[in-house]
Design a protein around this motif. Sequence first.
Motif, short mmCIF file in Angstrom:
data_model
loop_
_atom_site.label_atom_id
_atom_site.label_comp_id
_atom_site.label_asym_id
_atom_site.label_seq_id
_atom_site.Cartn_x
_atom_site.Cartn_y
_atom_site.Cartn_z
N CYS A 47 1.83 5.22 -0.35
CA CYS A 47 1.23 6.62 -0.36
C CYS A 47 1.58 7.57 -1.67
CB CYS A 47 1.59 7.62 1.03
SG CYS A 47 1.13 9.15 0.85
N HIS A 48 0.78 7.86 -2.33
CA HIS A 48 1.09 8.58 -3.57
C HIS A 48 1.53 9.91 -3.43
CE1 HIS A 48 -3.60 9.83 -3.92
NE2 HIS A 48 -2.67 11.14 -3.50
N LEU B 166 0.85 -0.99 -0.09
CA LEU B 166 0.07 -0.05 0.03
C LEU B 166 0.84 0.97 0.08
CD1 LEU B 166 -3.28 0.26 2.68
CD2 LEU B 166 -2.20 2.05 1.19
N VAL C 220 0.35 -5.15 3.48
CA VAL C 220 -0.85 -5.67 3.94
C VAL C 220 -1.03 -7.03 3.75
CG1 VAL C 220 -2.10 -3.75 3.86
CG2 VAL C 220 -1.97 -5.04 1.93
N ASN D 24 5.64 6.59 1.13
CA ASN D 24 5.70 5.67 2.20
C ASN D 24 5.02 4.37 1.70
OD1 ASN D 24 7.36 6.04 4.11
ND2 ASN D 24 5.94 7.37 5.51
N THR D 25 5.58 3.27 2.09
CA THR D 25 5.03 1.83 2.09
C THR D 25 4.49 1.21 3.30
OG1 THR D 25 6.18 1.99 -0.13
CG2 THR D 25 5.44 -0.13 0.71
N VAL D 26 3.56 0.68 3.02
CA VAL D 26 3.03 -0.45 4.10
C VAL D 26 2.74 -1.74 3.58
CG1 VAL D 26 1.29 -0.91 5.92
CG2 VAL D 26 1.99 1.45 5.51
N PHE E 237 -1.65 -1.21 -4.15
CA PHE E 237 -2.77 -0.21 -3.97
C PHE E 237 -2.16 1.09 -3.46
CE2 PHE E 237 -4.07 -4.27 -2.64
CZ PHE E 237 -5.32 -4.54 -3.05
N PHE E 238 -2.92 2.18 -4.09
CA PHE E 238 -2.47 3.63 -3.67
C PHE E 238 -3.49 4.42 -2.78
CE2 PHE E 238 -0.36 2.21 -7.68
CZ PHE E 238 0.81 2.62 -7.20
N GLY E 239 -2.70 5.25 -2.03
CA GLY E 239 -3.60 6.08 -1.19
C GLY E 239 -2.83 7.08 -0.37
N LEU E 240 -3.43 7.59 0.56
CA LEU E 240 -2.55 8.89 1.15
C LEU E 240 -2.63 8.15 2.56
CD1 LEU E 240 -4.57 12.24 0.63
CD2 LEU E 240 -2.11 11.55 0.31
N CYS E 241 -1.26 8.23 3.26
CA CYS E 241 -0.73 7.74 4.39
C CYS E 241 -1.35 8.73 5.43
CB CYS E 241 0.57 7.43 4.62
SG CYS E 241 1.45 9.10 4.55
N PRO E 242 -1.46 8.09 6.73
CA PRO E 242 -1.90 9.16 7.86
C PRO E 242 -1.45 10.50 7.71
CG PRO E 242 -1.56 6.92 8.67
CD PRO E 242 -0.97 6.96 7.24
N GLN F 121 -2.55 13.12 5.04
CA GLN F 121 -4.02 13.38 4.93
C GLN F 121 -4.37 14.84 5.65
OE1 GLN F 121 -6.54 10.17 6.47
NE2 GLN F 121 -4.87 8.59 5.60
#
Lengths: 139, 139
Positions: free
Chosen positions: B94-95, B92, B103, B99-101, B130-135, B138
């Motif tokens: 963060c775009h 996962l 899962v 940063n990468t997590v 998957f892509f998203g915004l890390c905490p 945000q």
Amino acid sequence: MTCSINYAPRLRAQGLRVTPQRNAILHVLHHSGGHLSPTQVYERARQEFPSLTEPTVYRTLEDLAEKKLLLAAHVGNGKIVYELAETQHHHLICHKCGNTVEVDHAPLELLYHQFESSTGYKLDSSHVTFFGLCPDCQS
Amino acid sequence: MTCSINYAPRLRAQGLRVTPQRNAILHVLHHSGGHLSPTQVYERARQEFPSLTEPTVYRTLEDLAEKKLLLAAHVGNGKIVYELAETQHHHLICHKCGNTVEVDHAPLELLYHQFESSTGYKLDSSHVTFFGLCPDCQS
DNA sequence: GTTAGTGCAAACCATTTGCAGAACG
DNA sequence: CGTTCTGCAAATGGTTTGCACTAAC
């Protein structure tokens, strides 16, 4: 360009200027019905607007994706492809023959919520690519 | 290289010869604890085995991935990264900050079965990004 | 000894950059 | 007219290829 779709409003809505280059690129992506690499976009859009250049294609694709008019999908073999940001779907690619199938986004919603609560990330509902073997290649 | 992990059996099991280059590459990937690009592998493995060259790295990574000793993951921005094929997980990213997590794979099993029955494809349980915004991003 | 694997050098190709000029609003 | 956008030219950088040599088995 016998097609009468007008992309100008969508461009203006994002504060972007309306240029024949951008129209040609959007037009090509619309009629391709799928995802295209920057090079593919360049080759096809050039037939509608011959003075188009590669750097313009790269910059335009990036700009349009940033303004959410396009989706950038990270497909296998390390290449980026683009498509119109219209339907919400994902891709399933056969790693043997390269055939591609679209799958709906809905089944992913539950998964996304699980990941969001376990990691704190807020997921893009953007493009995900899965790999596998298509029916023909499962011999 | 104070590490005593022996990759020879795994290589031989796949019909591959055991060479110091391959050991160095596997060793680097093991101690990176994550995914590395070919260039990163090259830079690090070269410190253990200085005569290593880039073409060898590319060929080795490809060979090892084909023999399932490595996983090739198609990460954002259109680059391929490799990692040891040990744990079954996904990424996962963060775009914004990159940063990468990791899962777990388990929640994807149900989804995979749905896709397999609806498309006829047989899915690789391999890597999905998957892509998203890390905490932190945000705000 | 045979075959797989490697190094070297060079080619290749997609992508990026700087800057001057053109076009949109 | 001001700012965005584009074209040109060139550089960049990751990746691939051919071939001769080396090393694993």
